[in-house]
Design an enzyme around this catalytic site. Structure first.
Site, PDB file in Angstrom:
ATOM      1  CG  HIS A 181      -1.604   1.248   1.486  1.00  0.00           C
ATOM      2  ND1 HIS A 181      -2.740   1.600   0.796  1.00  0.00           N
ATOM      3  CD2 HIS A 181      -1.312   2.271   2.298  1.00  0.00           C
ATOM      4  CE1 HIS A 181      -3.124   2.788   1.203  1.00  0.00           C
ATOM      5  NE2 HIS A 181      -2.285   3.222   2.112  1.00  0.00           N
ATOM      6  NE  ARG A 283      -4.546  -0.289  -9.349  1.00  0.00           N
ATOM      7  CZ  ARG A 283      -3.594   0.625  -9.457  1.00  0.00           C
ATOM      8  NH1 ARG A 283      -3.878   1.888  -9.279  1.00  0.00           N
ATOM      9  NH2 ARG A 283      -2.350   0.268  -9.724  1.00  0.00           N
ATOM     10  NE  ARG A 319      -7.881  -4.317 -12.194  1.00  0.00           N
ATOM     11  CZ  ARG A 319      -6.780  -4.215 -11.461  1.00  0.00           C
ATOM     12  NH1 ARG A 319      -5.659  -4.768 -11.872  1.00  0.00           N
ATOM     13  NH2 ARG A 319      -6.787  -3.552 -10.326  1.00  0.00           N
ATOM     14  CD  GLU A 408      -3.846  -9.273 -13.291  1.00  0.00           C
ATOM     15  OE1 GLU A 408      -3.586  -8.507 -12.366  1.00  0.00           O
ATOM     16  OE2 GLU A 408      -4.989  -9.731 -13.487  1.00  0.00           O
ATOM     17  CG  ASN A 432       2.578  -4.495  -9.274  1.00  0.00           C
ATOM     18  OD1 ASN A 432       3.690  -4.263  -9.714  1.00  0.00           O
ATOM     19  ND2 ASN A 432       1.781  -3.565  -8.787  1.00  0.00           N
ATOM     20  CG  ASP A 433      -1.617  -9.811  -9.251  1.00  0.00           C
ATOM     21  OD1 ASP A 433      -1.164 -10.163  -8.144  1.00  0.00           O
ATOM     22  OD2 ASP A 433      -2.731  -9.284  -9.399  1.00  0.00           O
ATOM     23  NE  ARG A 443       0.501  -7.131  -5.796  1.00  0.00           N
ATOM     24  CZ  ARG A 443      -0.393  -6.393  -6.412  1.00  0.00           C
ATOM     25  NH1 ARG A 443      -1.286  -6.960  -7.182  1.00  0.00           N
ATOM     26  NH2 ARG A 443      -0.423  -5.097  -6.255  1.00  0.00           N
ATOM     27  CB  CYS A 476      -1.456  -1.217 -16.337  1.00  0.00           C
ATOM     28  SG  CYS A 476      -2.367  -2.761 -16.436  1.00  0.00           S
TER      29      CYS A 476
END
Lengths: 550, 92
Positions: A181, A283, A319, A408, A432-433, A443, A476
């Site tokens: 975060h 998002r 998304r 992902e 990221n994923d 993560r 992204c």
């Protein structure tokens, strides 16, 4: 104090004064009795009450009322009487405060749901008083008065909400990972950030700090020379932002769209005012989180229409709901999962709750019609061509024209061609994923930060596999905002990069300085590396020195 | 001569009961009287009306009858004011 090391988020640098967010102090387990501590404890309560009253006066509105009521609790005669009784019974001072507060928390909790928040407020009073009694700094977010580097164990969303981000020049945390975060907030506002800094909380409040996210270093009491260096880098970055604008393109004219990642409607409206070519990742789950029931069709339509209208003719990639794992929804019943990250999340939520996705697609179509725009719509966590086909069918059935999927999951990257053949118009890599799943590293597990590095050659290889398809391929994710890595991604076939708007100017500059052939050479070199560090080093050999200086 | 003691009853008007903002206003007013004031719900035990935690802990709901007691010079006038507060819906 010697230099500390951590994992950098982004590539920025900053100098500021340390503001330490102390974790809540707990009473020592073996605190000795101190029957004479009454006056000292009362003084602590009075001081906390006075601080809260001051803040109430400064705040105004509803916040003022809440703070006022909290101040009353800190001066509560009933509470003080119980503290006295506990002290007389032989409890240590901090222990007495803790016990008295818990006694009232039980009473309040039993008096009904209205009081749940008061219990939180009362425990906040307790934490402040206990800290004072023990002679430790008060927990929570202090009011910032100068450019500050926030030092914390980790930042909770509530902490970030309370921070005056205009005065935060850097963030340093002991825990957290590059996709936590804290890191996402730092990226959003282009605040240089270091996570996983062992010993960071040992920094005394008020210490001048120089932090360098690219080098991963935190230097207390920096020399005049280092301060100047950092200032020069900051100035260069700001000059970049003020300099060239417009669409992204390499030195030889290959277009690479520069897009924004947005979460809330406010983010979107802010991003629309920036020099970006659109939104690469909207998002939508932000509309769904922290709610007890799903947003209605008309509520969603209004929200999406606002975003579409803000961007007009520019591209907006939406998304669909990405829930589950670290983003649970209150109104979606989920059986407890052994491994939520490997569970019913992303598009998989639609297996159990198809109505949620259906309503969202209808709302997106309605908002598109209402605003006369043509949003791109993609599903998160697609793993198979069958899932891609189902999603594409559902989206087209309501009139959405441009349909894609997030890549992902390694399966999706390796079979990107088959996904596209199943009926997709584009794909977007969520690095990221993808990194989490390629490296089998959670993560949110900061201890595994080295594995979560998007420069991992295995991850780059999956990007390469995806980059072979003949529809637009975007990224992204955090990877897109690192100028050097952005060039490698372009070399692997990526033609749009979506990131926090603040990161766009540096990436635009890097592209403008580099030919597509150089991007390809960087990509090949990085693919041949054995570690993220080596991949970065290899790629850097082909980079313009001005790009490396970013 | 002992101090005069006054007692009044009032019906809680706030929709959320004596919680949050109504409780906060009531407790501040009780403390401002400078007198020892107590409050009880129905036949329950009386608690210190200057303690927001005790007052909220009573769990007095909308429509509940509460009994206020004050002792000392000006007790009658102080209670008049507190009764008015309890019988006002502060969330209206």
């Amino acid at each position: 104090m010697p230099e500390l090391l951590g994992v950098g988020v982004g590539t920025g640098a900053a100098v500021g004064t340390a503001v330490v967010l102390a974790p809540a102090a707990r009473p020592p387990a073996d605190e000795p009795a101190d029957p004479g501590a009454g006056p000292r404890v009362r003084e602590a309560f009075a001081a906390v009450a006075a601080t809260l009253r001051e803040r109430a006066e400064a705040a105004g509105g509803t916040t003022a009322e809440v703070l006022q009521a909290t101040a009353l609790m800190a001066a509560d005669p009933g509470l003080l009487a119980v503290v006295d009784a506990r002290l007389a019974a032989g409890a240590g001072p901090a222990t007495a405060v803790d016990q008295a507060v818990e006694q009232f928390c039980d009473v309040l909790a039993a008096s009904g749901p209205y009081l749940a928040e008061r219990v939180t407020d009362l425990r906040d009073v307790r934490d402040r008083v206990v800290a004072r009694v023990l002679g430790l700094p008060e927990p929570g977010v202090p009011q910032l008065v100068e450019p500050s580097v926030i030092v914390a164990r980790d930042l909770a969303p509530a902490d970030t909400a309370a921070l005056d981000l205009s005065l935060v020049v850097g963030i340093v945390t002991e825990l957290g990972g590059p996709t936590s975060h804290t890191a996402i907030i730092a990226a959003q506002f282009d605040i240089p950030c270091l996570v996983r800094v062992a010993g960071a909380l040992g920094v005394a409040a008020g210490t001048p700090l120089a932090l360098d996210a690219r080098a991963g270093t935190l230097v207390p009491d920096p020399s005049a020379e280092l301060r100047e260096q950092v200032a020069a880098r900051r100035a260069a970055r700001l000059a970049l932002a003020a300099g060239a604008g417009g669409p992204g393109r390499t030195a030889d004219g290959t277009t690479v769209q520069l897009l924004a990642n947005v979460g809330t409607l406010e983010d979107a409206e802010r991003a629309a005012a920036q020099d970006v070519e659109g939104v690469g990742l909207f998002r939508t789950e932000v509309l769904f989180l922290d709610r007890t029931s799903a947003p209605t069709l008309s509520e969603q339509t209004d929200a999406y229409a606002r975003v579409f209208a803000a961007f007009g003719a520019r591209k907006v990639v939406v998304r669909t709901l990405d829930a589950g794992a670290d983003k649970p929804l209150a109104f979606v019943e989920v059986a407890p999962e052994e491994n939520p990250a490997l569970g019913v999340r992303g598009l998989r939520t639609a297996r159990r709750h198809p109505e949620l996705l259906q309503t969202q697609l209808q709302a997106l179509a309605a908002a598109a019609k209402q605003t006369g725009t043509h949003p791109w719509v993609m599903a998160p966590m697609v793993s198979t061509p069958a899932e891609a086909a189902d999603f594409a069918r559902a989206a087209r059935a309501v009139g959405l024209e441009t349909v894609g999927a997030m890549v992902e999951v390694p399966a999706a990257a390796l079979r990107a061609r088959q996904l596209v053949a199943a009926g997709l118009d584009f794909v977007s890599l969520g690095t990221n994923d993808l990194t989490q799943y390629a490296m089998a590293a959670d993560r949110l597990e900061g201890d595994l930060a080295d594995l979560l590095d998007p420069w991992q050659p295995a991850v780059l290889q999956l990007v390469e596999a995806t980059g072979q398809v003949h529809v637009p391929v975007g990224v992204c994710g955090e990877a897109a905002r690192d100028p050097l890595l952005a060039l490698v991604l372009v070399g692997l076939g990526v033609r749009s990069l979506s990131m926090a708007p603040a990161a766009v100017p540096a990436v635009r500059f890097a592209l403008a300085r580099t030919h597509l052939e150089a991007c390809r050479a960087m990509a090949n070199a990085a693919l041949g590396a054995d570690s993220p560090q080596q991949a970065r080093e290899f790629a850097a050999r082909f980079a313009d020195p001005d790009v490396l200086a970013l | 001569m002992s101090n005069p003691t006054a007692t009044r009853t009032a019906v809680v008007a706030s929709r959320v009961g004596l919680h949050a903002r109504p409780a906060s206003l009531f407790v501040q007013a009780a403390a401002a009287t400078g007198l020892p004031v107590t409050i009880a719900v129905g036949d329950g035990d009386a608690v210190d009306a200057r303690s927001i935690l005790m007052v909220m802990g009573l769990g007095a709901q909308h429509g509940d009858q509460v009994t206020l007691t004050a002792e000392g010079e000006g007790a009658e006038a102080a209670l008049d004011q507190l009764v008015t507060l309890v019988e006002t819906d502060h969330d209206a």
